[in-house]
Design an enzyme around this catalytic site. Structure first.
Site, mmCIF file in Angstrom:
data_model
loop_
_atom_site.group_PDB
_atom_site.id
_atom_site.type_symbol
_atom_site.label_atom_id
_atom_site.label_comp_id
_atom_site.label_asym_id
_atom_site.label_seq_id
_atom_site.Cartn_x
_atom_site.Cartn_y
_atom_site.Cartn_z
ATOM 1 N N ARG A 50 53.778 30.855 43.222
ATOM 2 C CA ARG A 50 53.339 29.471 41.992
ATOM 3 C C ARG A 50 51.432 30.085 42.811
ATOM 4 N NH1 ARG A 50 54.364 23.889 43.666
ATOM 5 N NH2 ARG A 50 53.659 23.905 45.613
ATOM 6 N N HIS A 103 31.350 34.487 37.695
ATOM 7 C CA HIS A 103 31.569 35.911 37.794
ATOM 8 C C HIS A 103 30.293 36.191 39.001
ATOM 9 C CE1 HIS A 103 33.199 35.805 33.244
ATOM 10 N NE2 HIS A 103 33.644 36.827 34.049
ATOM 11 N N LYS A 149 47.905 24.862 40.585
ATOM 12 C CA LYS A 149 47.803 23.803 41.456
ATOM 13 C C LYS A 149 46.499 24.108 42.160
ATOM 14 C CE LYS A 149 50.443 22.470 46.156
ATOM 15 N NZ LYS A 149 50.411 20.358 45.679
ATOM 16 N N GLU A 182 54.523 12.830 36.771
ATOM 17 C CA GLU A 182 55.151 12.975 38.161
ATOM 18 C C GLU A 182 54.243 11.728 39.238
ATOM 19 O OE1 GLU A 182 53.664 16.662 39.789
ATOM 20 O OE2 GLU A 182 51.515 16.152 38.399
#
Ligand code: PMP
Length: 284
Positions: A50, A103, A149, A182
């Site tokens: 993940r 960058h 995440k 959720e």
């Protein structure tokens, strides 16, 4: 406590990152929260998969290999002599300028913190949690994918503050369609009419590693499983409800928005799945 920062270990007081790190300036980075049981990180590969997916999605190059990360996580746990603990793994964009330009951040930072665990009190598992619905809507996947995440948790934090103000340790978040997504740091399941039901990933959720284990265990038990859109009606009228997360494992929910779910007690299916889950954490 010794904290890993990009290949070196620092005492807690000396574990510092630059104020020019874009993780600090802009929440530009990703993380994982993992559990260890008896010195072993539970589903470490799932968490690392993940993490690498989150990195790819935000175009961040993790500066070490998966194997080296695995080694660093295990080593951090060992050095800190933590057997049953919580591990926070963070990869930030690194030091840049005050501008947004990613960058200019040449060196992403890898940070690993292994600590003892702050679980919900035991009483919450025995009696079940009471939660409320937040008015803060879960980030729309068209804006920033909740499956990343990222270090940008303000959306969830605002919801959690609402929960706290209502006297609740967790809070339900809906998506922009008004469907159940959720909780601020946990996935949600219900059991109703002999079927286990949880929102599918396209509801705009973080696909929890614990959620995946629970779905696997439920399939092994031959349970009828539905991953599909869910509204609050489904929770209000469910027989059982529980949340899943690495820190929480499975925790029963007995009230939503002041309404009692089922008979108001942690359900038998929830208890059975929790028992199976805990057995799973002991497997080597
Ligand atoms: N949803 C959110 C928003 C989370 O932050 C988390 C992790 N704390 C979860 C779900 C559960 O994920 P996992 O089971 O991988 O810990």
């Amino acid at each position: 406590m010794k904290i890993y920062i990009s290949g070196e270990y620092f005492e807690k007081e000396n574990a510092k990152v630059s104020v020019f790190d874009h993780g600090f300036l802009y929440g530009d980075g990703i993380f994982e929260g993992m559990r260890s049981y008896d010195g072993n990180v539970f589903r470490l590969r799932d968490h690392l998969d993940r993490l690498w997916e989150s990195a790819r999605s935000i175009q961040l190059t993790i500066p070490i290999t998966v194997e080296a990360m695995e080694k660093a996580v295990n080593e951090t746990l060992k050095i800190n002599e933590i057997s049953d603990g919580y591990i926070r793994l963070i990869v930030t964009r690194g030091r840049g300028t005050l501008g947004l330009d990613a960058h200019l951040c040449q060196h992403p930072q890898v940070i690993i913190i292994a600590d003892h665990l702050a679980l919900y009190p035991k009483e919450c598992y025995e009696k079940g949690l009471e939660i409320v619905t937040a008015s803060t809507i879960r980030t729309n996947p068209a804006m920033l994918g909740p499956q990343i995440k990222s270090m940008n948790y303000l959306n969830n934090i605002l919801a959690k503050i609402e929960g706290h103000q209502a006297g609740c340790a967790e809070v339900l978040m809906l998506n922009s369609k008004g469907e159940v997504a959720e909780c601020s740091g946990d996935n949600i399941f219900i059991f109703k009419r002999n079927r286990l039901h949880t929102p599918s990933p396209d509801a705009g959720i973080l696909e929890g590693t614990t959620r995946r284990v629970v779905l696997e265990l439920a399939a092994e038990l031959g349970m009828n499983i539905k991953e599909a859109p869910m509204t609050r009606h489904d929770i209000y009228t469910a027989d059982e409800c529980f949340l899943t997360g690495s820190a929480a494992e499975l925790i029963p929910v007995v009230k939503l928005d002041g309404r009692t779910i089922g008979n108001g007690l942690p359900g038998t299916v929830t208890k059975k799945l929790l028992e199976r889950f805990r057995a799973e954490t002991k497997k080597r």
